[in-house]
Write a protein that holds these residues in place. Sequence first.
Motif, PDB file in Angstrom:
ATOM      1  N   LEU A 290       0.818  -1.213   0.000  1.00 28.54           N
ATOM      2  CA  LEU A 290       0.000   0.000   0.000  1.00 28.54           C
ATOM      3  C   LEU A 290       0.850   1.260   0.000  1.00 28.54           C
ATOM      4  O   LEU A 290       0.503   2.255  -0.651  1.00 28.54           O
ATOM      5  CB  LEU A 290      -0.926   0.011   1.220  1.00 28.54           C
ATOM      6  N   THR A 291       1.978   1.228   0.735  1.00 29.18           N
ATOM      7  CA  THR A 291       2.786   2.433   0.899  1.00 29.18           C
ATOM      8  C   THR A 291       4.164   2.345   0.271  1.00 29.18           C
ATOM      9  O   THR A 291       4.826   3.365   0.102  1.00 29.18           O
ATOM     10  CB  THR A 291       2.963   2.745   2.394  1.00 29.18           C
ATOM     11  N   GLY A 292       4.622   1.127  -0.037  1.00 29.15           N
ATOM     12  CA  GLY A 292       5.979   0.942  -0.527  1.00 29.15           C
ATOM     13  C   GLY A 292       7.020   0.933   0.575  1.00 29.15           C
ATOM     14  O   GLY A 292       8.205   0.730   0.308  1.00 29.15           O
ATOM     15  N   GLN A 293       6.594   1.161   1.818  1.00 25.68           N
ATOM     16  CA  GLN A 293       7.512   1.215   2.956  1.00 25.68           C
ATOM     17  C   GLN A 293       8.092  -0.169   3.241  1.00 25.68           C
ATOM     18  O   GLN A 293       7.402  -1.182   3.203  1.00 25.68           O
ATOM     19  CB  GLN A 293       6.767   1.729   4.192  1.00 25.68           C
ATOM     20  N   SER A 294       9.394  -0.195   3.523  1.00 24.28           N
ATOM     21  CA  SER A 294      10.041  -1.444   3.910  1.00 24.28           C
ATOM     22  C   SER A 294       9.696  -1.757   5.360  1.00 24.28           C
ATOM     23  O   SER A 294       9.856  -0.910   6.244  1.00 24.28           O
ATOM     24  CB  SER A 294      11.557  -1.331   3.748  1.00 24.28           C
ATOM     25  N   ARG A 295       9.217  -2.976   5.613  1.00 25.56           N
ATOM     26  CA  ARG A 295       8.808  -3.359   6.960  1.00 25.56           C
ATOM     27  C   ARG A 295       9.475  -4.655   7.375  1.00 25.56           C
ATOM     28  O   ARG A 295       9.604  -5.584   6.576  1.00 25.56           O
ATOM     29  CB  ARG A 295       7.284  -3.552   7.018  1.00 25.56           C
ATOM     30  N   THR A 296       9.866  -4.717   8.640  1.00 28.24           N
ATOM     31  CA  THR A 296      10.420  -5.937   9.225  1.00 28.24           C
ATOM     32  C   THR A 296       9.819  -6.117  10.607  1.00 28.24           C
ATOM     33  O   THR A 296       9.791  -5.184  11.413  1.00 28.24           O
ATOM     34  CB  THR A 296      11.949  -5.872   9.346  1.00 28.24           C
ATOM     35  N   PHE A 297       9.338  -7.313  10.879  1.00 24.07           N
ATOM     36  CA  PHE A 297       8.798  -7.652  12.193  1.00 24.07           C
ATOM     37  C   PHE A 297       9.600  -8.823  12.739  1.00 24.07           C
ATOM     38  O   PHE A 297       9.832  -9.810  12.033  1.00 24.07           O
ATOM     39  CB  PHE A 297       7.312  -8.012  12.084  1.00 24.07           C
ATOM     40  N   THR A 298      10.020  -8.697  14.009  1.00 21.65           N
ATOM     41  CA  THR A 298      10.956  -9.656  14.589  1.00 21.65           C
ATOM     42  C   THR A 298      10.408 -10.231  15.886  1.00 21.65           C
ATOM     43  O   THR A 298       9.905  -9.490  16.745  1.00 21.65           O
ATOM     44  CB  THR A 298      12.315  -8.977  14.867  1.00 21.65           C
ATOM     45  N   SER A 299      10.508 -11.536  16.025  1.00 23.36           N
ATOM     46  CA  SER A 299      10.086 -12.206  17.254  1.00 23.36           C
ATOM     47  C   SER A 299      10.971 -11.815  18.422  1.00 23.36           C
ATOM     48  O   SER A 299      12.185 -11.631  18.277  1.00 23.36           O
ATOM     49  CB  SER A 299      10.129 -13.729  17.060  1.00 23.36           C
ATOM     50  N   GLU A 300      10.363 -11.717  19.587  1.00 20.85           N
ATOM     51  CA  GLU A 300      11.115 -11.435  20.817  1.00 20.85           C
ATOM     52  C   GLU A 300      11.384 -12.697  21.612  1.00 20.85           C
ATOM     53  O   GLU A 300      11.893 -12.640  22.735  1.00 20.85           O
ATOM     54  CB  GLU A 300      10.355 -10.411  21.650  1.00 20.85           C
TER      55      GLU A 300
END
Length: 307
Positions: A290-300
């Motif tokens: 939708l935005t072209g933004q680079s996203r990363t989600f990381t487990s804790e």
Amino acid sequence: MGRQAEANSYVPLPVRNGVAPSYLWLTETLAGGMLRFLTERFPDVAPASWAARLERGEVVDALGAPLQANSHVRKGMRVWYYRELDEGETPIPFREQILFQDEHLLVVDKPHFLPMIPTGRFLHETLLVRLKAQLELPHLTPIHRLDRETAGVVIFSHNIETRGRYQSMFQKRVVKKTYEALAGPIEGHAFPFTYTSRMVDGDKFFVMTEEPGEPNSETLIELIERRGDIVRYRLHPHTGRKHQLRLHLASLGAPILNDAFYPVALPCKGDDFSAPLQLLARSISFDDPLTGQSRTFTSERTLAWPE
């Protein structure tokens, strides 16, 4: 069982304690009434359970009108009901953690042992039902899956209008997924290296196996650290076959610690909550469609080295 409610069509029963109603399309007209039909269609559910649900008005037609035990069973009907378990569920003593939420996505850190969605002997003790009950997001749907035994990052959509855009990322394989695992040493390879094989269904419905032929699965394997006879690996699956990482490491002579399926499927003895599978979905990265933004989600979460 029946199908889960569709998010973009009329649903005559509300979500109840996080559980969405299910439905059946009737493909033929049958004599004997609704109670007889339901008990024959679901032989694992006690007839008294269906009788009670009908009495409470929890089995309805497509317009929401309650059905009775003697209601006609006609071809083309859609019957709505709540899935229930006649026997109590075993509580899963681990909690999920919400990592991110906006108007489109919900990103969650899933614990070991918790199924993604209702199936078999699991209903309320599933990640989807827990989240729906907690957050009151009726349209919540996972856009990819993790095995029940695997912990880590998983992404849900709760916006019907944008769901397809995010689902297409996984279909096009433009999402980068990174896992970690604890296993024995892999001999005869210089790291990093790529392992490929042809994976097919095994002789047991719940496991996969390998056979000669054109590879259809690929995993990049890196060594992070070694402590004695145990190694922590970083795994990059370039394909998404069922149990791919578990089978690949087992085939390399390094089954993941506490894996009850590979290399040999052990007899089911119930969950040992003290010995979770040492496999973690560490991170997910993508460019937001939708935005072209680079996203990363990381487990804790962390893996548990044996003492």
